[in-house]
Design a protein around this motif. Structure first.
Motif, mmCIF file in Angstrom:
data_model
loop_
_atom_site.group_PDB
_atom_site.id
_atom_site.type_symbol
_atom_site.label_atom_id
_atom_site.label_comp_id
_atom_site.label_asym_id
_atom_site.label_seq_id
_atom_site.Cartn_x
_atom_site.Cartn_y
_atom_site.Cartn_z
ATOM 1 N N GLN A 1 0.847 -1.195 0.000
ATOM 2 C CA GLN A 1 0.000 0.000 0.000
ATOM 3 C C GLN A 1 0.880 1.242 0.000
ATOM 4 N N TYR B 1 -11.523 5.631 2.738
ATOM 5 C CA TYR B 1 -10.348 4.798 3.007
ATOM 6 C C TYR B 1 -10.788 3.340 2.936
ATOM 7 N N ASP C 1 -8.285 6.908 -0.324
ATOM 8 C CA ASP C 1 -8.285 6.170 -1.585
ATOM 9 C C ASP C 1 -9.250 6.753 -2.606
#
Length: 290
Positions: free
Chosen positions: A128, A200, A169
């Motif tokens: 990530q 997120y 995100d």
């Protein structure tokens, strides 16, 4: 035919494409579950607790193989040019009772020192934000560092950051009211629509440890409107800053990124669940709340 990774798998392969059967006892540092690491501090008011930055701890140690990384805390027997002990051995000689390490979880970028929190559950385990390790190393290396310090009779306290998130995100359209930076209780405009980075989803983790995902309902405000590309202090409509905080700038609840809404019971429940997981995973001796 569609394939999916078993949601109850304890581990996964590259990019989470395959579930894996793993004996977690084989991935922990040697002696991780031993019971001989209890080093009680008899009087915390007299304890010597040293705040240490992972990078600064080891960057000047000439013989360290792990400058700026967790594994520098596992190196013993090192000396400087004068023959004096350095690293963990030096801490032990000083009589340090505990070290206070910076945040260990994944930040919004590899350069983040831990305070720009992206995913609390990613201690350097998932692909990530551009890498699997955090700035300081992997989850296992973090555990190895904690274990080594505790073996030396030094307790480990972790810095944890619960008040904000950075590096969402996805964006959401949110109603918000701009506030004065120098007086966070003063409105400086009418209610407007902004595009906020408040989703997120942690796609690299794929729900491991927790399937909780964040959205605007779990935040009070933010400092960036993606639609207009403008910074500003935006309080979400129907929300309020926490009140039991410093009166600097009238209210110092907001610090950076997306401000977590602790009034939401789902948020409190998730953070309590994370705290239990974190202590069980890292086997810490204590925390410092940022």
């Amino acid at each position: 035919t569609q394939e999916a990774v078993d949601p109850y798998a304890k581990s996964a392969g590259v990019n989470g494409n395959r579930g894996m059967v793993v004996d977690l006892s084989l991935t922990d540092p040697a002696g991780w579950n031993s019971a001989d690491l209890k080093n009680p501090i008899s009087n915390y008011s007299e304890a010597i607790i040293w705040e240490v930055h992972v990078r600064d701890f080891s960057n000047t140690i000439a013989d360290s193989q792990y400058k700026g990384k967790y594994l520098a805390f596992t190196e013993t027997g090192l000396v400087n040019e004068h023959g004096q002990s350095v690293g963990v051995d030096y801490l032990k000689q000083l009589g340090i009772d505990a070290v206070w390490l910076p945040p260990a979880f994944k930040g919004e970028s590899l350069d983040n020192v831990g305070y720009g929190v992206y995913d609390l559950y990613d201690l350097g385990e998932f692909d990530q934000k551009g890498s699997i390790p955090t700035k300081y190393g992997t989850r296992r290396e973090y555990q190895h560092a904690i274990k080594t310090l505790q073996k030396q009779g030094i307790k480990v306290f972790a810095d944890i950051v619960l008040n904000s998130r950075i590096g969402g995100d996805e964006t959401e359209i949110v109603q918000a009211i701009k506030q004065d930076w120098n007086n966070r209780l003063q409105q400086v405009g009418d209610k407007v629509e902004i595009e906020a980075w408040t989703k997120y989803k942690f796609p690299g983790r794929k729900g491991k440890y927790s399937d909780f995902t964040w959205n605007s309902a779990y935040f009070n405000g933010i400092d960036w409107d993606e639609r207009t590309q403008q910074s500003g202090l935006y309080l979400f409509d129907g929300k309020a800053w926490d009140s039991k905080v410093s009166k600097e700038n009238a209210n110092y609840d907001y610090l950076m990124g997306a401000d977590v809404n602790f009034a939401n019971p789902e948020v409190r429940e998730e953070l309590l669940r994370w705290g239990k997981w974190y202590f069980e995973t890292a086997k810490l001796d204590g925390v410092r709340l940022d």
